[in-house]
Structures are given as structure tokens and as C-alpha cells.
Design a protein around this motif. Sequence first.
Motif, mmCIF file in Angstrom:
data_model
loop_
_atom_site.group_PDB
_atom_site.id
_atom_site.type_symbol
_atom_site.label_atom_id
_atom_site.label_comp_id
_atom_site.label_asym_id
_atom_site.label_seq_id
_atom_site.Cartn_x
_atom_site.Cartn_y
_atom_site.Cartn_z
ATOM 1 N N THR A 10 0.827 -1.204 0.000
ATOM 2 C CA THR A 10 0.000 0.000 0.000
ATOM 3 C C THR A 10 0.864 1.257 0.000
ATOM 4 O O THR A 10 1.982 1.267 0.518
ATOM 5 C CB THR A 10 -0.926 0.029 1.227
ATOM 6 N N GLY B 152 -2.483 5.003 6.538
ATOM 7 C CA GLY B 152 -2.335 3.602 6.909
ATOM 8 C C GLY B 152 -1.628 3.449 8.241
ATOM 9 O O GLY B 152 -0.979 4.370 8.734
ATOM 10 N N TYR C 139 -6.707 2.359 7.198
ATOM 11 C CA TYR C 139 -6.502 0.988 6.724
ATOM 12 C C TYR C 139 -5.219 0.432 7.326
ATOM 13 O O TYR C 139 -4.373 1.191 7.830
ATOM 14 C CB TYR C 139 -6.426 0.937 5.189
ATOM 15 N N SER D 186 -1.718 -1.032 6.792
ATOM 16 C CA SER D 186 -0.728 -0.948 5.719
ATOM 17 C C SER D 186 -0.153 -2.319 5.360
ATOM 18 O O SER D 186 -0.029 -3.201 6.214
ATOM 19 C CB SER D 186 0.419 -0.024 6.136
ATOM 20 N N VAL E 22 -6.510 -6.127 1.893
ATOM 21 C CA VAL E 22 -6.280 -4.880 2.624
ATOM 22 C C VAL E 22 -7.443 -4.710 3.600
ATOM 23 O O VAL E 22 -8.609 -4.793 3.202
ATOM 24 C CB VAL E 22 -6.201 -3.663 1.688
ATOM 25 N N VAL F 26 -2.710 0.817 -4.016
ATOM 26 C CA VAL F 26 -2.142 -0.515 -3.814
ATOM 27 C C VAL F 26 -1.314 -0.817 -5.062
ATOM 28 O O VAL F 26 -1.810 -0.680 -6.189
ATOM 29 C CB VAL F 26 -3.233 -1.575 -3.609
#
Length: 229
Positions: A129, A136, A148, A150, A172, A188
Amino acid sequence: MFNVLLAKDHVKGIGTQDGSAKKDEDFKDKSQRQVQFNPGQTRATWRVRILTDGKYEQAETFQILLSEPVMGVMEFPAAATVEILDPSDESTVFFPEQIHSVEEDVGELFIPVHRSGDISQELMVVCYTQQGSASGTIPTTVLSYSDYISRPEEHGSVLRFDKGEREKRCLVVIIDDSLYEGEESFNVTLSLPVGGRLGIHYPTTKVNILEDMDDGKACLRCPPSSYFQ
């Protein structure tokens, strides 16, 4: 191109010589071993058929040789090297879609990764990512305001395609929180392929995390003091 001194009814012998490319495996020549030039003719064609097998191979070569001119003499060069390239069969890994749009509460996002070309061998590629407007974090230290989990560009983010396998999924994890946020995005990306190459379309895909209207409505009902807690 071969250059020769031409004469009336000029005849020249022609044939192939194997190199890393082999006759009847990688190419097939004509049984006719002579090329004849009629009076006034300065160019002739002798065809060689390149064979395809659907398997990726490195560049290979063979030679076409001229010999034994009749009613003429040989000029340089008397040999030509033919290189067979095979880019269309090389195993190629890529994202089939350039953009993915998801809700914040999707949880686990499985992004398809495809490969084409020769899939008879294994292939490995890193799927990682890249931060954008979305932030992240690593699993062991989930930070506030992270969007999110990572995937770093390292061994732990490798996807492995087995022999004959055309699709893998890059996982992810999207973090769902109660904070209102507008639409955010991150990328990504595929890198460091082993056993193939990256495709032009697409080595990177963009993930859009859509605006969470439920969190926005919840905040509108919060008492003023809650904004500063």
C-alpha cells in the motif's frame, strides 16, 4: 539484407544454421535451398516460419547463410542473424481494475490480481500500500485516525502464484471508526516480480474510501461539548 553482385540467371545457395534457436523446434525453413535471380531482378524472398508454443522463452537466435554463388560473387555479409523475441508469452502480473470504491465498513477488501501469458511456472510479486489522503497503520499499533492496515513493500506482502494459477487476491483491511470523514483514497501497488513482469495495465490500483454519511449524521446529533472531548 544480403548484398550480392548480380548476373544473368544468377543462383545462390541458402540455408539456416542453429544457434540457441533450433530448427523444427523454434523455426522451420523451406526445403528449397536456392534463390534464383532472373535478369534485371535485384531482390528475392526466402521465407522462414517462426514456430510458437505458448511458453515463454528468452531471446533466441539462429543464422541464415548464403553460399555457392553461380555466375556471381559473394559480397559481405554472407550471413544474417535472426533473433526471436517472445514478449507476448512472458508471464505478466497486473490489476484488472484501476479503481476500487468501497464503504468504510467493508472490513476486508480483497483486490483481484491477475496474470496472463505463460502460467506454467510459479510467480511471486509484492503487493503493498501507498498512503494518499487516507492514512495507513501497522496491525500492532493501530493509530487514531488511521483508515486501513498498511501492507509494507517487503517479504510479508508477497503474493505467490502456483503453476497454472491465474488469479490471487491482495487483502487490505479497512478500519471502520465512528469519526466522520469525507472521501479518502490510497494506492495498492505491485512490485519486484519474480518469474514474470509487471503489466502496463495496471501495476497500481486506487482505493477510494467513500464518505461515511452515517458518521456525519451521528455527529450532527452530538451535544456541542462532545466536539472537544
